[in-house]
Write a protein that holds these residues in place. Structure first.
Motif, PDB file in Angstrom:
ATOM      1  N   LEU A  32      -6.721  -2.939   4.244  1.00  0.00           N
ATOM      2  CA  LEU A  32      -5.598  -2.756   3.321  1.00  0.00           C
ATOM      3  C   LEU A  32      -5.944  -3.209   1.905  1.00  0.00           C
ATOM      4  CD1 LEU A  32      -2.586  -3.872   5.518  1.00  0.00           C
ATOM      5  CD2 LEU A  32      -2.838  -1.656   4.394  1.00  0.00           C
ATOM      6  N   LYS A  36       0.800   6.652   7.464  1.00  0.00           N
ATOM      7  CA  LYS A  36      -0.449   5.889   7.502  1.00  0.00           C
ATOM      8  C   LYS A  36      -0.161   4.384   7.540  1.00  0.00           C
ATOM      9  CE  LYS A  36      -2.171   9.953   5.555  1.00  0.00           C
ATOM     10  NZ  LYS A  36      -2.052  10.822   4.382  1.00  0.00           N
ATOM     11  N   SER A  37       0.781   3.944   6.725  1.00  0.00           N
ATOM     12  CA  SER A  37       1.156   2.528   6.763  1.00  0.00           C
ATOM     13  C   SER A  37       1.868   2.167   8.060  1.00  0.00           C
ATOM     14  CB  SER A  37       2.054   2.186   5.566  1.00  0.00           C
ATOM     15  OG  SER A  37       1.316   2.210   4.371  1.00  0.00           O
ATOM     16  N   ALA A  83      -8.281  -0.635   0.311  1.00  0.00           N
ATOM     17  CA  ALA A  83      -7.597   0.611  -0.052  1.00  0.00           C
ATOM     18  C   ALA A  83      -6.688   0.410  -1.267  1.00  0.00           C
ATOM     19  CB  ALA A  83      -6.787   1.121   1.133  1.00  0.00           C
ATOM     20  N   SER A 106      -5.410   8.571  -1.112  1.00  0.00           N
ATOM     21  CA  SER A 106      -5.019   7.346  -0.418  1.00  0.00           C
ATOM     22  C   SER A 106      -5.415   7.415   1.051  1.00  0.00           C
ATOM     23  CB  SER A 106      -3.504   7.138  -0.539  1.00  0.00           C
ATOM     24  OG  SER A 106      -3.114   7.010  -1.878  1.00  0.00           O
ATOM     25  N   ILE A 131      -0.822   1.506  10.527  1.00  0.00           N
ATOM     26  CA  ILE A 131      -1.520   0.240  10.268  1.00  0.00           C
ATOM     27  C   ILE A 131      -0.688  -0.945  10.756  1.00  0.00           C
ATOM     28  CG2 ILE A 131      -2.295  -1.291   8.421  1.00  0.00           C
ATOM     29  CD1 ILE A 131      -2.996   1.307   6.865  1.00  0.00           C
ATOM     30  N   PHE A 161       0.831  -1.198   0.000  1.00  0.00           N
ATOM     31  CA  PHE A 161       0.000   0.000   0.000  1.00  0.00           C
ATOM     32  C   PHE A 161       0.869   1.253   0.000  1.00  0.00           C
ATOM     33  CE2 PHE A 161      -2.022   3.385   2.525  1.00  0.00           C
ATOM     34  CZ  PHE A 161      -3.127   3.649   1.732  1.00  0.00           C
ATOM     35  N   ILE A 216      -7.786   4.568   2.916  1.00  0.00           N
ATOM     36  CA  ILE A 216      -7.431   3.686   4.029  1.00  0.00           C
ATOM     37  C   ILE A 216      -8.281   3.977   5.258  1.00  0.00           C
ATOM     38  CG2 ILE A 216      -5.540   5.132   4.936  1.00  0.00           C
ATOM     39  CD1 ILE A 216      -5.725   1.256   4.736  1.00  0.00           C
TER      40      ILE A 216
END
Length: 334
Positions: free
Chosen positions: A88, A196-197, A91, A107, A200, A18, A111
């Motif tokens: 995930l 953001k990742s 998104a 993005s 997550i 992602f 998400i």
């Protein structure tokens, strides 16, 4: 291998995918104006964006902590790993669809909407932490408006200051300045989008019982920074074409104003730990600059198409996240 560990590993892999897709999907955010004005050749602009994205991603973690615990409490989710995996996948699907059609969608919206939808499908509406979720949505909605107004004001000031200067010489000077502003904007992009990742993966480590706080481990931060930089180096030429030329005809002076506006708005959000859509912010900054330059010079048809995509992204990805979560529940190892 333990099934829970396997799922967490899958989540880490999908999160990095992602982030990689986010990198090439959002490359246009940082370099579209500098490429369209020929301040930088495309390949050099992309490498500048990749390196500055990487540096920005290693600087902050506040936005990641907001993603980890702002939408739902990861310590309370019953099907946490499945929730995150479904979000995930949803998104990623949305990002790829909008990339194929050259639409600069968000993005961040994708998400956040996907997480909310899969959380609701798993634990019901009460599982959403509405105070944190509403704050995130307010930031996502307010930041483009702030960028539009700021872009309008900044370009108006530039017009007043340079009104008696030779246009050709002024544009040549601003073309040099734009190399710096493109670098700053790329750095700002990395400070917000890559987190953001990070959030997550940290969330997945918590629900998997492998981490006990919302602090982001350094290996997570470094991995996400690397994935985004690699994605950025691939480039997103379809979206660069939309952002760089279809909104308005951009000259170096316009590009500098838009870059400064976008970077300031994104960095401001990062400092208060709010995720924003860099796509929304920078596109809105360009529109604000364009409206200040000449209202009729803005392609409001393209702008309208982008806004429609922005509006539908949250509900579509929320629904997609819920559907994918339901499907994953049928798998025996989840």
């Amino acid at each position: 291998m333990d099934s829970l560990l396997l799922v967490v590993i899958c989540i880490v892999i999908f999160a990095l995918i992602f982030d990689f897709i986010n990198g090439f999907h959002d490359t246009a955010n940082a370099i579209a104006t500098s490429v369209s004005t020929k301040a930088l050749p495309p390949r050099r602009a992309i490498m500048l964006a990749a390196s500055m994205n990487f540096l920005g991603a290693l600087t902050f973690t506040g936005v990641a902590q907001t993603i980890t615990s702002g939408i739902a409490n990861p310590f309370d989710l019953e099907n946490g790993t499945t929730v995150i995996l479904a979000a995930l996948i949803a998104a990623i699907i949305w990002n790829l669809v909008t990339w194929v059609f050259g639409i600069p969608s968000s993005s961040s919206h994708a998400i956040i909407g996907a997480i909310a939808g899969s959380v609701i499908a798993s634990d019901g509406f009460n599982a959403v932490q509405y105070s944190g979720f509403i704050s995130i949505i307010e930031g996502l909605l307010a930041s483009p408006l702030i960028a539009f107004v700021a872009g309008y004001i900044i370009y108006t000031i530039i017009k007043i200051v340079f009104k008696n200067r030779n246009l050709a010489k002024t544009n040549k000077q601003f073309r040099r300045v734009q190399i710096l502003t493109a670098a700053v904007q790329s750095y700002a992009h990395g400070t917000n989008d890559a987190q953001k990742s990070m959030g997550i993966i940290t969330m997945a480590l918590i629900v998997g019982g492998m981490h006990t706080t919302t602090d982001v481990p350094f290996w997570v931060q470094f991995s996400c920074a690397t994935a985004m930089a690699l994605g950025t180096s691939v480039g997103g030429w379809r979206i660069i074409k939309t952002v760089g030329g279809k909104i308005m005809k951009i000259r170096p002076v316009n590009g500098v104003a838009a870059d400064v506006t976008g970077a300031a708005t994104i960095l401001g959000a990062t400092l208060i730990h709010l995720p924003v859509s860099t796509t929304h912010v920078i596109s809105s900054a360009i529109m604000g600059v364009g409206a200040s330059h000449r209202v009729k010079g803005v392609n409001w048809g393209t702008a309208q198409r982008m806004i429609v995509t922005w509006v539908i992204t949250l509900p579509v990805t929320a629904l997609l996240g819920a559907i994918i979560f339901t499907g994953l529940q049928l798998l025996p190892f989840l």
